[in-house]
Motif scaffolding. Structure first.
Motif, PDB file in Angstrom:
ATOM      1  N   GLU A  66      82.855   6.284  58.522  1.00  0.00           N
ATOM      2  CA  GLU A  66      83.548   7.494  58.097  1.00  0.00           C
ATOM      3  C   GLU A  66      82.777   8.117  56.940  1.00  0.00           C
ATOM      4  OE1 GLU A  66      87.919   9.068  56.627  1.00  0.00           O
ATOM      5  OE2 GLU A  66      87.697   6.970  57.203  1.00  0.00           O
ATOM      6  N   GLN A  94      91.614  14.862  66.243  1.00  0.00           N
ATOM      7  CA  GLN A  94      91.381  15.377  64.889  1.00  0.00           C
ATOM      8  C   GLN A  94      90.300  14.631  64.108  1.00  0.00           C
ATOM      9  OE1 GLN A  94      95.431  15.409  63.351  1.00  0.00           O
ATOM     10  NE2 GLN A  94      95.677  17.510  64.040  1.00  0.00           N
ATOM     11  N   TRP A  95      89.315  14.149  64.809  1.00  0.00           N
ATOM     12  CA  TRP A  95      88.141  13.571  64.161  1.00  0.00           C
ATOM     13  C   TRP A  95      86.924  14.359  64.615  1.00  0.00           C
ATOM     14  CZ3 TRP A  95      87.808   9.646  60.573  1.00  0.00           C
ATOM     15  CH2 TRP A  95      88.993   8.974  60.299  1.00  0.00           C
ATOM     16  N   GLN A 112      84.457  12.086  60.670  1.00  0.00           N
ATOM     17  CA  GLN A 112      85.194  12.696  59.561  1.00  0.00           C
ATOM     18  C   GLN A 112      86.545  13.135  60.088  1.00  0.00           C
ATOM     19  OE1 GLN A 112      83.409  16.380  58.286  1.00  0.00           O
ATOM     20  NE2 GLN A 112      85.090  16.887  56.919  1.00  0.00           N
ATOM     21  N   TYR A 113      87.619  12.754  59.397  1.00  0.00           N
ATOM     22  CA  TYR A 113      88.953  13.192  59.791  1.00  0.00           C
ATOM     23  C   TYR A 113      89.128  14.636  59.367  1.00  0.00           C
ATOM     24  CZ  TYR A 113      93.978  13.371  60.435  1.00  0.00           C
ATOM     25  OH  TYR A 113      95.239  13.726  60.850  1.00  0.00           O
TER      26      TYR A 113
END
Length: 116
Positions: A66, A94-95, A112-113
């Motif tokens: 991440e 949603q990533w 990345q969220y």
């Protein structure tokens, strides 16, 4: 219980350790000849030498990290010469992510969220 390290074997552990040092922006230390460690938070990626060819199944598990800004990492890595087959993509869950392979063929993803 917590995961302490992930072990990767390579015919060229010095080159693989340089790659992960670049990608992860982390120092890589050669602990003993042919054994390298890269710290990522509380986790270590340990890279050791193997004389045997180790083919990588393209459907095998990979490493996912991440990051704060996938787009910035994509630009930085492409500028540094890392081959990334496609630009960042945002998934319905949603990533946002980029995927590529290390020099030995292991799958690597930076994510990345981007949800609320």
């Amino acid at each position: 219980m917590k995961l302490r390290c992930v072990n990767l074997v390579s015919a060229d552990p010095a080159a693989l350790s340089r790659f992960y040092s670049l990608v992860l922006r982390a120092a890589c230390t050669e602990i003993v000849p042919g054994r390298f460690e890269v710290a990522v938070g509380d986790l270590f990626i340990v890279i050791t030498h193997t004389a045997a060819p180790t083919p990588v199944n393209p459907d095998s598990c990979g490493l996912e990290f991440e990051v704060e800004d996938v787009d910035a990492e994509y630009a930085r890595l492409v500028a540094a010469g890392v081959e990334i087959p496609s630009p960042p993509v945002t998934y319905p869950w949603q990533w946002r992510a980029i995927g590529f392979r290390d020099p030995d063929g292991n799958a690597v993803e930076l994510v990345q969220y981007v949800g609320e």
